[in-house]
Design a protein around this motif. Structure first.
Motif, PDB file in Angstrom:
ATOM      1  N   MET A 148      30.516  43.977  40.075  1.00 32.56           N
ATOM      2  CA  MET A 148      31.524  43.174  40.732  1.00 32.56           C
ATOM      3  C   MET A 148      31.561  41.765  40.161  1.00 32.56           C
ATOM      4  N   LEU A 149      30.394  41.244  39.823  1.00 29.59           N
ATOM      5  CA  LEU A 149      30.328  39.902  39.264  1.00 29.59           C
ATOM      6  C   LEU A 149      31.059  39.836  37.928  1.00 29.59           C
ATOM      7  N   LEU A 150      30.967  40.899  37.140  1.00 32.38           N
ATOM      8  CA  LEU A 150      31.670  40.958  35.860  1.00 32.38           C
ATOM      9  C   LEU A 150      33.184  40.913  36.073  1.00 32.38           C
ATOM     10  N   LEU A 151      33.675  41.690  37.012  1.00 40.29           N
ATOM     11  CA  LEU A 151      35.111  41.686  37.307  1.00 40.29           C
ATOM     12  C   LEU A 151      35.567  40.333  37.823  1.00 40.29           C
ATOM     13  N   PHE A 152      34.792  39.748  38.700  1.00 43.17           N
ATOM     14  CA  PHE A 152      35.134  38.440  39.245  1.00 43.17           C
ATOM     15  C   PHE A 152      35.146  37.380  38.150  1.00 43.17           C
ATOM     16  N   ALA A 153      34.193  37.456  37.230  1.00 42.09           N
ATOM     17  CA  ALA A 153      34.102  36.469  36.156  1.00 42.09           C
ATOM     18  C   ALA A 153      35.322  36.513  35.252  1.00 42.09           C
ATOM     19  N   ASN A 154      35.855  37.695  35.012  1.00 46.64           N
ATOM     20  CA  ASN A 154      37.003  37.820  34.111  1.00 46.64           C
ATOM     21  C   ASN A 154      38.348  37.645  34.808  1.00 46.64           C
ATOM     22  N   ASP A 155      38.373  37.634  36.149  1.00 42.50           N
ATOM     23  CA  ASP A 155      39.636  37.526  36.871  1.00 42.50           C
ATOM     24  C   ASP A 155      40.361  36.204  36.635  1.00 42.50           C
ATOM     25  N   PHE A 156      39.639  35.107  36.599  1.00 47.11           N
ATOM     26  CA  PHE A 156      40.284  33.807  36.407  1.00 47.11           C
ATOM     27  C   PHE A 156      40.954  33.726  35.036  1.00 47.11           C
ATOM     28  N   VAL A 157      40.296  34.267  34.028  1.00 50.30           N
ATOM     29  CA  VAL A 157      40.882  34.272  32.689  1.00 50.30           C
ATOM     30  C   VAL A 157      42.095  35.189  32.665  1.00 50.30           C
ATOM     31  N   THR A 158      41.985  36.337  33.284  1.00 52.58           N
ATOM     32  CA  THR A 158      43.110  37.271  33.326  1.00 52.58           C
ATOM     33  C   THR A 158      44.322  36.647  34.008  1.00 52.58           C
ATOM     34  N   MET A 159      44.095  35.937  35.106  1.00 51.62           N
ATOM     35  CA  MET A 159      45.220  35.291  35.806  1.00 51.62           C
ATOM     36  C   MET A 159      45.820  34.165  34.980  1.00 51.62           C
ATOM     37  N   SER A 160      45.006  33.465  34.221  1.00 55.53           N
ATOM     38  CA  SER A 160      45.522  32.329  33.457  1.00 55.53           C
ATOM     39  C   SER A 160      46.270  32.755  32.197  1.00 55.53           C
ATOM     40  N   ILE A 161      46.199  34.040  31.834  1.00 55.51           N
ATOM     41  CA  ILE A 161      46.958  34.533  30.680  1.00 55.51           C
ATOM     42  C   ILE A 161      48.456  34.297  30.899  1.00 55.51           C
ATOM     43  N   ALA A 162      48.884  34.333  32.146  1.00 54.47           N
ATOM     44  CA  ALA A 162      50.305  34.117  32.452  1.00 54.47           C
ATOM     45  C   ALA A 162      50.786  32.734  32.019  1.00 54.47           C
ATOM     46  N   THR A 163      49.874  31.786  31.879  1.00 57.72           N
ATOM     47  CA  THR A 163      50.262  30.431  31.467  1.00 57.72           C
ATOM     48  C   THR A 163      50.192  30.243  29.969  1.00 57.72           C
ATOM     49  N   ASP A 164      49.802  31.271  29.235  1.00 56.09           N
ATOM     50  CA  ASP A 164      49.555  31.125  27.802  1.00 56.09           C
ATOM     51  C   ASP A 164      50.850  30.886  27.032  1.00 56.09           C
ATOM     52  N   ASN A 165      50.688  30.269  25.854  1.00 57.90           N
ATOM     53  CA  ASN A 165      51.849  29.917  25.034  1.00 57.90           C
ATOM     54  C   ASN A 165      51.798  30.608  23.680  1.00 57.90           C
ATOM     55  N   VAL A 166      51.774  31.931  23.684  1.00 59.84           N
ATOM     56  CA  VAL A 166      51.788  32.678  22.434  1.00 59.84           C
ATOM     57  C   VAL A 166      53.210  32.769  21.915  1.00 59.84           C
ATOM     58  N   ARG A 167      53.307  33.055  20.618  1.00 59.57           N
ATOM     59  CA  ARG A 167      54.635  33.222  20.016  1.00 59.57           C
ATOM     60  C   ARG A 167      55.219  34.577  20.406  1.00 59.57           C
ATOM     61  N   TYR A 168      56.480  34.595  20.666  1.00 55.98           N
ATOM     62  CA  TYR A 168      57.136  35.843  21.042  1.00 55.98           C
ATOM     63  C   TYR A 168      57.873  36.407  19.839  1.00 55.98           C
ATOM     64  N   SER A 169      58.193  37.675  19.923  1.00 56.89           N
ATOM     65  CA  SER A 169      58.903  38.354  18.854  1.00 56.89           C
ATOM     66  C   SER A 169      60.373  37.965  18.885  1.00 56.89           C
ATOM     67  N   LYS A 170      60.958  37.810  17.714  1.00 56.48           N
ATOM     68  CA  LYS A 170      62.381  37.437  17.628  1.00 56.48           C
ATOM     69  C   LYS A 170      63.304  38.637  17.833  1.00 56.48           C
ATOM     70  N   SER A 171      62.744  39.830  17.743  1.00 54.60           N
ATOM     71  CA  SER A 171      63.535  41.032  17.990  1.00 54.60           C
ATOM     72  C   SER A 171      62.818  41.856  19.055  1.00 54.60           C
ATOM     73  N   PRO A 172      63.545  42.750  19.706  1.00 55.42           N
ATOM     74  CA  PRO A 172      62.908  43.579  20.740  1.00 55.42           C
ATOM     75  C   PRO A 172      61.749  44.394  20.159  1.00 55.42           C
ATOM     76  N   GLU A 173      60.715  44.535  20.949  1.00 55.00           N
ATOM     77  CA  GLU A 173      59.549  45.308  20.521  1.00 55.00           C
ATOM     78  C   GLU A 173      59.868  46.791  20.533  1.00 55.00           C
ATOM     79  N   LYS A 174      59.358  47.485  19.554  1.00 57.20           N
ATOM     80  CA  LYS A 174      59.510  48.933  19.471  1.00 57.20           C
ATOM     81  C   LYS A 174      58.110  49.518  19.594  1.00 57.20           C
TER      82      LYS A 174
END
Length: 155
Positions: free
Chosen positions: A1-27
């Motif tokens: 459970m501690l492992l899951l809890f430790a990774n939850d904050f990082v998983t939730m913060s992925i939504a704020t990430d600024n990665v580059r998006y694809s210029k065309s629809p993904e296939k």
């Protein structure tokens, strides 16, 4: 459970990430995705075995090895997020402020938990640093393999 809890904050913060998006629809090409996932996940399993093997040379007893492997799993999960968020090398784009803070906070909290023995058997600080270094070094190797596989399968 501690492992899951430790990774939850990082998983939730992925939504704020600024990665580059694809210029065309993904296939979605399922076979290359499954093959590349199998290769990368096999490397993570191998990392676990290497970690267990090395833990004997660090002089850890069998109970401390559990904490060492816990650290390795947490740190590997954090670095895997950094690796897979970018199609090129992991350093080609900076993670968002919140993702960076959550990863740094996770490393700090898990390191303190492991050294102080909170809910786990305490391990020496150098064992925690070794787990952190191994996870980071392994992530660099996985990033190299990821780039090779992505080029081969045109992902």
């Amino acid at each position: 459970m501690l492992l899951l809890f430790a990774n939850d904050f990082v998983t939730m913060s992925i939504a704020t990430d600024n990665v580059r998006y694809s210029k065309s629809p993904e296939k979605w090409s399922v076979k290359p995705l499954i093959t590349s996932s199998a290769i990368l996940s096999s490397m993570l399993v191998l990392e676990g075995f290497v970690g267990i093997f090395i833990s004997f040379y660090l002089g850890l007893n069998h109970i401390q090895i559990q904490t060492f492997v816990f650290d390795l799993l947490v740190f590997s999960g954090l670095f895997t997020v950094l690796m897979i968020r970018e199609r090129k090398r992991f350093w080609h784009s900076s993670p968002s402020k919140w993702l960076s803070l959550s990863i740094a906070g996770d490393i700090l909290v898990i390191s303190l938990i492991s050294v102080l023995g909170i809910l786990v058997t305490p391990v020496p600080f150098d064992a925690v640093l070794f787990a952190l270094g191994l996870a980071f070094t392994w992530m660099i190797a996985m990033d190299t393999v990821k780039n090779f596989v992505f080029r081969k399968y045109n992902l």
